[in-house]
Every structure is written in structure tokens, then in C-alpha cells.
Write an enzyme that holds these catalytic residues in place. Sequence first.
Site, PDB file in Angstrom:
ATOM      1  N   HIS A  18      -2.911 -38.024 -52.783  1.00  0.00           N
ATOM      2  CA  HIS A  18      -3.930 -38.042 -53.821  1.00  0.00           C
ATOM      3  C   HIS A  18      -4.940 -36.923 -53.551  1.00  0.00           C
ATOM      4  O   HIS A  18      -4.927 -36.302 -52.495  1.00  0.00           O
ATOM      5  CB  HIS A  18      -4.637 -39.408 -53.884  1.00  0.00           C
ATOM      6  CG  HIS A  18      -5.405 -39.769 -52.659  1.00  0.00           C
ATOM      7  ND1 HIS A  18      -4.946 -40.662 -51.716  1.00  0.00           N
ATOM      8  CD2 HIS A  18      -6.610 -39.350 -52.194  1.00  0.00           C
ATOM      9  CE1 HIS A  18      -5.828 -40.779 -50.739  1.00  0.00           C
ATOM     10  NE2 HIS A  18      -6.856 -39.987 -50.997  1.00  0.00           N
TER      11      HIS A  18
HETATM   12  P1  TYD Z   1      -6.147 -44.816 -50.094  1.00  0.00           P
HETATM   13  O1  TYD Z   1      -7.381 -43.998 -50.034  1.00  0.00           O
HETATM   14  O2  TYD Z   1      -5.174 -44.553 -51.189  1.00  0.00           O
HETATM   15  O3  TYD Z   1      -5.353 -44.735 -48.718  1.00  0.00           O
HETATM   16  P2  TYD Z   1      -4.609 -43.602 -47.911  1.00  0.00           P
HETATM   17  O4  TYD Z   1      -5.147 -42.269 -48.294  1.00  0.00           O
HETATM   18  O5  TYD Z   1      -4.960 -43.990 -46.534  1.00  0.00           O
HETATM   19  O6  TYD Z   1      -3.152 -43.746 -48.176  1.00  0.00           O
HETATM   20  O7  TYD Z   1      -6.556 -46.329 -50.095  1.00  0.00           O
HETATM   21  C1  TYD Z   1      -5.617 -47.358 -49.922  1.00  0.00           C
HETATM   22  C2  TYD Z   1      -6.166 -48.617 -50.571  1.00  0.00           C
HETATM   23  O8  TYD Z   1      -7.365 -49.035 -49.929  1.00  0.00           O
HETATM   24  C3  TYD Z   1      -6.499 -48.416 -52.039  1.00  0.00           C
HETATM   25  O9  TYD Z   1      -6.049 -49.566 -52.748  1.00  0.00           O
HETATM   26  C4  TYD Z   1      -7.982 -48.343 -52.084  1.00  0.00           C
HETATM   27  C5  TYD Z   1      -8.434 -49.127 -50.879  1.00  0.00           C
HETATM   28  N1  TYD Z   1      -9.665 -48.599 -50.271  1.00  0.00           N
HETATM   29  C6  TYD Z   1     -10.846 -49.291 -50.372  1.00  0.00           C
HETATM   30  O10 TYD Z   1     -10.911 -50.381 -50.977  1.00  0.00           O
HETATM   31  N2  TYD Z   1     -11.973 -48.778 -49.791  1.00  0.00           N
HETATM   32  C7  TYD Z   1     -11.960 -47.589 -49.124  1.00  0.00           C
HETATM   33  O11 TYD Z   1     -13.021 -47.139 -48.593  1.00  0.00           O
HETATM   34  C8  TYD Z   1     -10.722 -46.876 -49.026  1.00  0.00           C
HETATM   35  C9  TYD Z   1     -10.644 -45.560 -48.319  1.00  0.00           C
HETATM   36  C10 TYD Z   1      -9.590 -47.415 -49.604  1.00  0.00           C
END
Ligand code: TYD
Length: 145
Positions: free
Chosen positions: A56
Site C-alpha cells: 500500500h
Molecule cells: P496495515 O497498515 O495494512 O499493515 P501492514 O502494512 O503491516 O501489512 O494494517 C493492517 C491492519 O491493521 C489493517 O486492517 C489496519 C489495522 N491497523 C490499525 O488498526 N491501526 C494501525 O495503527 C495500523 C498500522 C494498522
Amino acid sequence: MNNQFTIMDCNLIQLPKTRNVAGSSTLLQNGIEVPFEIKRVYYLYDVPGGESRGAHAHKNLHQLLIAASGSFDVTLDDGQSKKTITLSRPFIGLHIKPGIWRDITNFSSGVICLVLASELYNAEDYLRDYAEFLLFKKRDYSKNV
Ligand code: TYD
């Protein structure tokens, strides 16, 4: 709008390391070692072998990624160019600017990926679709103000 940053704007930051016989430590302060105001801290751990994260971009968020333990690869993509950086030292941070697509792969076992972020969690700030990300990069926001 923060859609003009390129991978060349994402730099590695050497963080201070204090070392003595009892071990090492690294101190991070708002606006000093970290080039933005930290509003949120989170860390990735218990990552299963072969798993990848990221996939992302963010519209406005600045992040500093640190391999607090272990190592992983971060592939940065600005829609034109890509580069992959291996993070493996707790005293090196990767500053990812807004509008940069990132894929995080090759996590070592026992890894801890520490993330310092410039904003509170906001699902609206995510670009999770690559085609949508490319449109975001091409849009001329100066005409909308
Ligand atoms: P995401 O940022 O997509 O994870 P990564 O980059 O580590 O693969 O986040 C994963 C999930 O966690 C997504 O459903 C959103 C949630 N999330 C929160 O609720 N709060 C946060 O501060 C973060 C970073 C993620």
C-alpha cells in the site's frame, strides 16, 4: 497534496547508538533524530516465514521504519522507479515519504519492525489498490485549489 515524492526522497537515517558493557540503546526524539512529529508508534512481530506486508501507499503519512531486531527488505515504488533496501540494524531508520508504495518482504525469524508514524491511524489515508495509487501519482492537485 503529497503526491510528488519519489523514491530518491526516501532516505536512510543514521540514528544515535549508545553502547556500553551492559548493551546498546538508541534514543529517538520528535523533530531531532526523527524528521517529523511522532503521533503513533507500532511494531510488526510474529511474522510467519515467507509472509509479506505493506502493499500500500499513504496519501499524507510519513513513516520511519527500523529493524529493531532481525531484518527485512523494503521495496519502494513511486510509480516510475523502484528500489529495494534491506534493513537489518536497530540504529538505521528508513524515512518513507507520503505517496510511496511499499512492499515489505524477507522477514527474518524473530523480526521486530518498529514503525514511527506522523499521523494517528486513518484508514482513509491508505491507497491499497495499485491502479488507484498510479492515478494518485499522476493527478495535478494544483488545479484543484
Ligand atoms: P496495515 O497498515 O495494512 O499493515 P501492514 O502494512 O503491516 O501489512 O494494517 C493492517 C491492519 O491493521 C489493517 O486492517 C489496519 C489495522 N491497523 C490499525 O488498526 N491501526 C494501525 O495503527 C495500523 C498500522 C494498522
